[in-house]
Design an enzyme around this catalytic site. Structure first.
Site, PDB file in Angstrom:
ATOM      1  N   THR A 143      11.292  -1.815   0.438  1.00 39.48           N
ATOM      2  CA  THR A 143      10.803  -2.443   1.666  1.00 39.48           C
ATOM      3  C   THR A 143      11.958  -2.448   2.675  1.00 39.48           C
ATOM      4  OG1 THR A 143      11.254  -4.623   0.685  1.00 39.48           O
ATOM      5  CG2 THR A 143       8.985  -3.812   0.584  1.00 39.48           C
ATOM      6  N   LYS A 169      14.110  -2.385  -6.698  1.00 40.12           N
ATOM      7  CA  LYS A 169      14.108  -2.627  -5.270  1.00 40.12           C
ATOM      8  C   LYS A 169      14.456  -4.086  -5.051  1.00 40.12           C
ATOM      9  CE  LYS A 169      11.545  -4.291  -2.741  1.00 40.12           C
ATOM     10  NZ  LYS A 169      11.489  -5.645  -2.044  1.00 40.12           N
ATOM     11  N   THR A 180      14.241 -11.474  -5.617  1.00 42.12           N
ATOM     12  CA  THR A 180      13.051 -10.860  -5.045  1.00 42.12           C
ATOM     13  C   THR A 180      13.116  -9.410  -5.340  1.00 42.12           C
ATOM     14  OG1 THR A 180      11.678 -10.579  -3.202  1.00 42.12           O
ATOM     15  CG2 THR A 180      13.892 -10.253  -2.795  1.00 42.12           C
ATOM     16  N   GLU A 277      20.321  -7.871   2.661  1.00 43.00           N
ATOM     17  CA  GLU A 277      19.958  -7.660   4.061  1.00 43.00           C
ATOM     18  C   GLU A 277      21.123  -8.028   4.985  1.00 43.00           C
ATOM     19  OE1 GLU A 277      15.130  -8.216   3.716  1.00 43.00           O
ATOM     20  OE2 GLU A 277      16.347  -9.948   4.296  1.00 43.00           O
ATOM     21  N   ASN A 400      14.986  -9.992   9.331  1.00 41.12           N
ATOM     22  CA  ASN A 400      13.883 -10.859   8.973  1.00 41.12           C
ATOM     23  C   ASN A 400      13.043 -11.277  10.173  1.00 41.12           C
ATOM     24  OD1 ASN A 400      13.870 -11.599   5.930  1.00 41.12           O
ATOM     25  ND2 ASN A 400      16.024 -11.504   6.504  1.00 41.12           N
ATOM     26  N   SER A 405       6.778  -6.721  11.840  1.00 43.38           N
ATOM     27  CA  SER A 405       6.375  -5.810  12.919  1.00 43.38           C
ATOM     28  C   SER A 405       6.474  -4.364  12.466  1.00 43.38           C
ATOM     29  CB  SER A 405       7.253  -6.035  14.149  1.00 43.38           C
ATOM     30  OG  SER A 405       8.615  -5.859  13.817  1.00 43.38           O
TER      31      SER A 405
END
Length: 405
Positions: A143, A169, A180, A277, A400, A405
């Site tokens: 993702t 992932k 996660t 991230e 985030n 979007s």
């Protein structure tokens, strides 16, 4: 990445969210494949997690279906209906029971996942199954990841060479209780499901349950381990002799396998943290001198999850006072007047105060690197624990803020 005997898979474009990229993985296993799994401790699990939990005790697997872009979480009865439709389609294609199909989804929470793209994706995948290109398989389940995560090991079990491959992932919403992440590990060893489950749970503690990116536990965490048994069947065909089965996790023949499996899981966990991230730093936090391993881990996580610690490291600021703060808030026994802090192997504080003549320059130099090491001794016992995390940057906010979007 080499082949794993008995594992066939395909990465395809199902068009669930992403355009012009693979977003679905289908893997198929031979009869006799055993499976083990561990899942999120979230009280808001997705429908795929409920499905896998309900079927993992059977210990049998024939197929795996994974999609990216939609987690099928908080989708009510419709979410489970999609899971059942997925299992039905895969079972029909493979020729197995629906409960032998394992399912995982990752992506946005709370959006309906229609079954049609999944069913069509399964049909496409079954026409192009192969045994290589693991990078494509790892890429199909990403993702916000910036790179596919995969690794491999080869070991011997009772004189038979066996392979272990793993893909993962995970980038954000990563915290212990599985992070996660979706992790899928494949081996051609012949290991019964109960023993496989024991090995997986033992390996999880110091790998996937010892990492954190942002302290948030996902609703979709799943780690599945599949064992096809094909390596032992091939050995039987070559020798004409039955391979003595493994009946306990402590079997000496599994010693090398256990070590390799743990090492593989830890490497995948570290890859997830390195791809946190917006991350620019990989941080190891070790706590020594604690009253118990559990206490050491809680203190280490208090440090690793502290926004003040993580942002200081992002800014390359050797602000060790924030580490002391995080120790204090952990709620575990710690002796203030025996506390010691090291960064980059350099003593900063001992016996509750800064070391005489402390020079921040070498610590500041360490903070400019990509690998940051923090060590704390809390002075109340002999237990220790290590966890891994990353820094917290403005890019984390940007990723985030744009996620849906």
């Amino acid at each position: 990445m080499p082949e794993v005997a008995g594992v066939e898979f395909a990465a395809v474009q199902a068009g669930i969210k992403y355009k012009n990229r693979d977003d679905m993985l289908v893997a198929v296993f031979p009869e006799g494949t055993s499976v083990a799994g561990v899942f999120t401790n979230s009280k808001m699990p997705g429908a795929p997690v409920d499905w896998c939990r309900a079927n993992i005790e059977n210990g049998v697997a024939r197929a795996l279906v994974v999609n990216a872009g939609n987690s099928n979480v908080f989708t009510g009865k419709a979410g489970m209906a999609t899971v059942r439709a997925t299992a039905a389609k895969a079972a029909q294609e493979v020729g197995c029971r629906q409960k032998d199909v394992f399912i995982a989804s990752t992506g946005v929470i709370g959006q309906f996942l229609p079954p049609e793209p999944i069913e069509n994706g399964i049909g496409k995948a079954m026409k192009v199954l192969h045994r290589d290109n693991w990078e494509a398989a790892a890429g199909a389940i990403m993702t916000t990841d910036t790179f596919p995560k995969y690794t491999t090991r080869q070991v011997m079990i009772g004189g038979v060479p066996v392979r272990i491959n793993g893909i993962a992932k995970g980038s954000g919403m990563v915290a212990p209780d599985l992070a996660t992440m979706l992790v899928f590990i494949f081996t051609d060893a012949a290991i019964p499901a109960p023993i496989l489950q024991t090995l997986l749970m033992l390996g999880t503690r110091d790998s996937f349950n010892a990492i954190t990116v942002d302290s948030d536990t996902s609703t979709s965490d799943s780690v599945l381990l599949f064992a096809t048994g094909e390596a032992m069947r091939e050995a039987e065909r070559e020798t004409g002799q039955a391979w003595p089965p493994i009946t306990r996790a402590g079997d000496p023949r599994l010693r090398e396998f256990r070590t390799a499996l743990h090492d593989l899981m830890q490497e995948l966990a570290h890859q997830v943290v390195r791809d946190g991230e917006g991350a620019t730093k990989f941080i190891s936090v070790t706590v020594n001198g604690a009253a118990s391993h559990q206490a050491a881990r809680r203190i280490a996580l208090s440090i690793a999850n502290s926004p003040l610690v993580k942002t200081a490291i992002a800014g390359e600021d050797a602000n060790w006072g924030r580490v002391v703060m995080a120790v204090g808030k952990a709620g575990e026994a710690a002796d203030r007047d025996k506390l010691a802090v090291r960064m980059g192997g350099i003593d900063i504080a001992k016996n509750g105060v800064a070391v005489p003549g402390y020079d921040e320059a070498p610590v500041a130099k360490h903070m400019k690197g990509r690998e940051i090491d923090i060590e704390v001794d809390v002075g109340v016992g002999t237990a220790s624990a290590t966890v891994w995390t990353c820094d917290l940057t403005h890019e984390y906010i940007a990723i985030n803020a744009d996620y849906r979007s």
